[in-house]
Design a protein around this motif. Structure first.
Motif, mmCIF file in Angstrom:
data_model
loop_
_atom_site.group_PDB
_atom_site.id
_atom_site.type_symbol
_atom_site.label_atom_id
_atom_site.label_comp_id
_atom_site.label_asym_id
_atom_site.label_seq_id
_atom_site.Cartn_x
_atom_site.Cartn_y
_atom_site.Cartn_z
ATOM 1 N N VAL A 341 37.815 2.327 40.828
ATOM 2 C CA VAL A 341 38.883 1.453 41.331
ATOM 3 C C VAL A 341 38.337 0.257 42.106
ATOM 4 O O VAL A 341 39.071 -0.684 42.397
ATOM 5 N N LEU A 342 37.064 0.298 42.459
ATOM 6 C CA LEU A 342 36.418 -0.843 43.115
ATOM 7 C C LEU A 342 35.130 -1.182 42.350
ATOM 8 O O LEU A 342 34.010 -0.923 42.831
ATOM 9 N N PRO A 343 35.271 -1.738 41.154
ATOM 10 C CA PRO A 343 34.070 -1.982 40.344
ATOM 11 C C PRO A 343 33.254 -3.184 40.793
ATOM 12 O O PRO A 343 32.117 -3.349 40.372
ATOM 13 N N LYS A 344 33.831 -4.042 41.641
ATOM 14 C CA LYS A 344 33.155 -5.283 42.036
ATOM 15 C C LYS A 344 32.770 -5.216 43.510
ATOM 16 O O LYS A 344 33.334 -5.895 44.361
ATOM 17 N N VAL A 345 31.784 -4.385 43.812
ATOM 18 C CA VAL A 345 31.321 -4.239 45.186
ATOM 19 C C VAL A 345 29.935 -4.867 45.308
ATOM 20 O O VAL A 345 29.025 -4.516 44.554
ATOM 21 N N ARG A 346 29.801 -5.789 46.242
ATOM 22 C CA ARG A 346 28.494 -6.353 46.574
ATOM 23 C C ARG A 346 28.151 -5.939 48.001
ATOM 24 O O ARG A 346 28.998 -6.002 48.890
ATOM 25 N N SER A 347 26.917 -5.511 48.204
ATOM 26 C CA SER A 347 26.523 -4.964 49.500
ATOM 27 C C SER A 347 25.409 -5.788 50.119
ATOM 28 O O SER A 347 24.506 -6.278 49.419
ATOM 29 N N PHE A 348 25.477 -5.920 51.454
ATOM 30 C CA PHE A 348 24.486 -6.669 52.217
ATOM 31 C C PHE A 348 24.116 -5.834 53.441
ATOM 32 O O PHE A 348 24.962 -5.150 54.024
ATOM 33 N N ALA A 349 22.849 -5.909 53.822
ATOM 34 C CA ALA A 349 22.372 -5.170 54.987
ATOM 35 C C ALA A 349 21.613 -6.126 55.899
ATOM 36 O O ALA A 349 20.991 -7.096 55.442
ATOM 37 N N PHE A 350 21.673 -5.856 57.198
ATOM 38 C CA PHE A 350 20.969 -6.717 58.150
ATOM 39 C C PHE A 350 20.763 -5.982 59.459
ATOM 40 O O PHE A 350 21.428 -5.014 59.786
ATOM 41 N N SER A 351 19.808 -6.450 60.199
ATOM 42 C CA SER A 351 19.718 -6.232 61.644
ATOM 43 C C SER A 351 19.324 -7.567 62.257
ATOM 44 O O SER A 351 19.981 -8.071 63.153
ATOM 45 N N GLY A 378 16.448 -2.580 58.497
ATOM 46 C CA GLY A 378 16.732 -2.011 59.810
ATOM 47 C C GLY A 378 15.547 -2.114 60.751
ATOM 48 O O GLY A 378 14.481 -2.642 60.422
ATOM 49 N N GLY A 379 15.751 -1.613 61.973
ATOM 50 C CA GLY A 379 14.650 -1.534 62.932
ATOM 51 C C GLY A 379 14.294 -2.840 63.612
ATOM 52 O O GLY A 379 13.211 -2.954 64.196
ATOM 53 N N ARG A 380 15.165 -3.836 63.548
ATOM 54 C CA ARG A 380 14.873 -5.114 64.207
ATOM 55 C C ARG A 380 15.930 -5.400 65.270
ATOM 56 O O ARG A 380 16.942 -4.714 65.353
ATOM 57 N N SER A 381 15.697 -6.439 66.026
ATOM 58 C CA SER A 381 16.662 -6.838 67.040
ATOM 59 C C SER A 381 17.890 -7.433 66.359
ATOM 60 O O SER A 381 17.779 -8.354 65.539
ATOM 61 N N THR A 382 19.071 -6.921 66.689
ATOM 62 C CA THR A 382 20.295 -7.343 66.015
ATOM 63 C C THR A 382 20.673 -8.766 66.400
ATOM 64 O O THR A 382 20.710 -9.113 67.587
ATOM 65 N N ASP A 383 20.976 -9.576 65.377
ATOM 66 C CA ASP A 383 21.380 -10.965 65.595
ATOM 67 C C ASP A 383 22.505 -11.275 64.608
ATOM 68 O O ASP A 383 22.256 -11.573 63.433
ATOM 69 N N TYR A 384 23.755 -11.201 65.089
ATOM 70 C CA TYR A 384 24.895 -11.404 64.203
ATOM 71 C C TYR A 384 25.014 -12.862 63.747
ATOM 72 O O TYR A 384 25.446 -13.138 62.629
ATOM 73 N N ASP A 410 28.560 -2.912 65.528
ATOM 74 C CA ASP A 410 29.076 -2.732 66.886
ATOM 75 C C ASP A 410 29.304 -4.058 67.601
ATOM 76 O O ASP A 410 29.777 -4.081 68.740
ATOM 77 N N GLY A 411 28.954 -5.193 66.964
ATOM 78 C CA GLY A 411 29.202 -6.501 67.565
ATOM 79 C C GLY A 411 28.286 -6.838 68.723
ATOM 80 O O GLY A 411 28.545 -7.797 69.447
ATOM 81 N N ARG A 412 27.209 -6.102 68.905
ATOM 82 C CA ARG A 412 26.276 -6.356 70.011
ATOM 83 C C ARG A 412 25.134 -7.233 69.482
ATOM 84 O O ARG A 412 24.277 -6.758 68.743
ATOM 85 N N SER A 413 25.154 -8.484 69.882
ATOM 86 C CA SER A 413 24.237 -9.476 69.319
ATOM 87 C C SER A 413 23.058 -9.783 70.226
ATOM 88 O O SER A 413 22.370 -10.782 70.040
ATOM 89 N N ASN A 414 22.808 -8.945 71.230
ATOM 90 C CA ASN A 414 21.660 -9.104 72.133
ATOM 91 C C ASN A 414 21.625 -10.486 72.795
ATOM 92 O O ASN A 414 20.558 -11.093 72.970
ATOM 93 N N GLY A 415 22.806 -10.994 73.128
ATOM 94 C CA GLY A 415 22.888 -12.266 73.824
ATOM 95 C C GLY A 415 22.863 -13.488 72.934
ATOM 96 O O GLY A 415 23.074 -14.613 73.418
ATOM 97 N N ALA A 416 22.622 -13.337 71.627
ATOM 98 C CA ALA A 416 22.585 -14.478 70.717
ATOM 99 C C ALA A 416 24.003 -14.901 70.328
ATOM 100 O O ALA A 416 24.949 -14.106 70.415
ATOM 101 N N ASP A 417 24.147 -16.150 69.893
ATOM 102 C CA ASP A 417 25.447 -16.680 69.477
ATOM 103 C C ASP A 417 25.905 -15.951 68.214
ATOM 104 O O ASP A 417 25.198 -15.963 67.196
#
Length: 481
Positions: A341-351, A378-384, A410-417
């Motif tokens: 039912v969701l054949p068009k899924v594109r996935s992205f990952a980041f930290s 994974g395993g890096r400082s999060t920067d949204y 979690d929306g925690r951007s380590n102080g970055a914009d």
């Protein structure tokens, strides 16, 4: 349907033999026709109704043998039993007598209404009309096996023994059953005899009480063996569905994957059905007139407006840093399990940096692609802010009014914009923007959390930290298309 058969059906369902309502009705009719007297014939007949595959046949046979083989037969006089063993002629009558707990049905065959005997092993029926009415002290003194068995069964029913799930509940249910039979009166009688100097009578009554304890404990353990595996499995499923995904232990990942796939299959079945709508809703005047031109405008054929259910394009952007990675693991697994039912899924990952992992899912499958993505991104400082910039460069032009963008973090951007201006642009282009946060709303905005700035630019932003909540969110996503 009698209670014993109903409990047997419940046991089958817990043992992964899906018995439908219509099959339960057929089973009740089978029992009515064949009765409980011939166990072999009943087993064959019920198997034809309930077991549909080889695996279900094996589970059915195991459950039947366990459920319909137990007899309650408390013996409080072992010395007398030994004498009967030495004199088989004396004990022949007792052995050939029908099980004490079995009431008779209309055809004179034993019925499992009270559990045990030829009929059933559950303790789910009602006590027969000839139930035990004598005090427990009298039954212990007379060693009346029949009425003791009926009293045990009645007390087990009153204590809801069929609900036992855990090994640690054995002592609790044993005590409840004994108290339901009249243990307090027995203890007072033992104390009275000791005070009056009748030590022999007190010891005899105390000894038989201990033997009754053993018999009740055996009954409890037998019922636990009948139902614990299935109920414990269900109990474990209920716990894992509601536990915080960040608290799931590594040893439970395999079991959680099975739960996700099962829940996704249920959602797929619900949303892949073709709903036929005929002559219902609003009449499409234009198409109706065009269809009836050949009939000089006489309305032989009508056309009704139908709402087309479009399958959405989904872009899943997952923070795979720290504790959020465990939630991302199950979200991605859930999305790719809904491929029908969701054949068009594109996935992205980041930290820190963001990258697309759709090709890895297509090449490796979710079981291998998810650990790969977590290890790579994974395993890096999060920067949204940086992640949203990369996302804009990769696929902003692909977002249209059929696209649903799901952010997990979690929306925690380590102080970055956090670059909410990009998020605002995404919302203007997309059909909806969903933000899933594993943290509870009461701590949004605390510390380095940017959720109070992010939430206004999302169609919906909500807490998602368990499988049940994840299923509800994806169910709403599918319904709204």
């Amino acid at each position: 349907m009698d209670k014993a058969l109903a409990d047997f059906v419940e046991m089958l369902r817990y043992s992964d033999v899906p018995v439908s309502i219509s099959e339960s009705v057929d089973a009740a009719e089978t029992v009515r026709l064949f009765g409980y007297k011939d166990r072999g014939l009943l087993k064959t007949a019920l198997a034809q109704v309930m077991a549909k595959t080889i695996e279900e046949q094996e589970s059915f046979e195991r459950c039947f043998d366990e459920f319909f083989s137990y007899q309650i037969n408390p013996d409080l006089d072992p010395e007398n039993t030994q004498e009967e063993a030495e004199n088989p002629e004396t004990s022949q009558t007792a052995e050939s007598s029908p099980p004490p707990t079995a009431a008779n049905d209309d055809e004179g065959q034993p019925s499992p209404a009270s559990g045990g005997g030829e009929g059933g092993g559950g303790f789910s029926g009602e006590q027969s009309q000839g139930g035990a009415t004598a005090p427990l002290i009298d039954l212990l003194e007379r060693n009346d096996r029949t009425e003791l068995t009926m009293a045990m069964t009645a007390a087990a029913n009153a204590a809801n023994l069929r609900n036992i799930v855990l090994m640690t509940q054995r002592g609790l249910y044993t005590r409840r059953i004994m108290e339901g039979m009249g243990l307090d009166q027995v203890n007072r009688e033992i104390s009275r005899r000791n005070q009056e100097g009748d030590a022999a009578g007190a010891d005899r009554l105390s000894g038989r009480t201990e033997l009754l304890f053993d018999a009740v404990r055996d009954m409890v353990e037998r019922q636990l063996a009948l139902t614990s595996s299935g109920k414990a499995k269900q109990f474990r499923q209920d716990i894992l569905k509601n536990v915080r995904l960040s608290n799931v232990e590594h040893r439970d990942f395999k079991y959680m994957r099975l739960l996700v796939q099962r829940m996704a299959k249920r959602l797929t079945d619900m949303n892949s059905r073709v709903k036929k709508v005929k002559n219902r809703g609003h009449l499409d005047i234009r198409k109706t007139m065009r269809r009836n031109v050949a009939y000089d405008g006489i309305l032989f054929e009508t056309h009704w407006k139908q709402k087309h259910k479009d399958r959405p394009k989904v872009l899943a952007v997952c923070d795979v840093s720290g504790s959020v990675a465990s939630v991302a693991r199950f979200l991605l697994l859930f999305l790719y399990s809904l491929n029908e039912v969701l054949p068009k899924v594109r996935s992205f990952a980041f930290s820190g940096d963001l990258g697309e992992i759709t090709a890895e899912f297509d090449r490796l499958g979710p079981e291998e692609a998810i650990p790969y993505a977590i290890d790579k991104y994974g395993g890096r400082s999060t920067d949204y802010g940086r992640a949203l910039e990369d996302f804009k460069d990769l696929c902003l032009n692909d977002i249209d009014n059929r696209t649903t963008v799901i952010f997990l973090g979690d929306g925690r951007s380590n102080g970055a914009d956090p670059r909410v201006d990009i998020l605002k642009e995404i919302k203007l282009r997309a059909k909806r923007v969903i933000w899933l946060n594993p943290e509870r709303k009461s701590i949004w905005g605390s510390g380095d959390s940017e959720m109070l700035r992010i939430a206004p630019y999302c169609t919906t932003a909500q807490t998602c930290n368990s499988l049940n909540k994840l299923e509800l969110i994806l169910r709403d996503l599918l319904k709204s298309n």
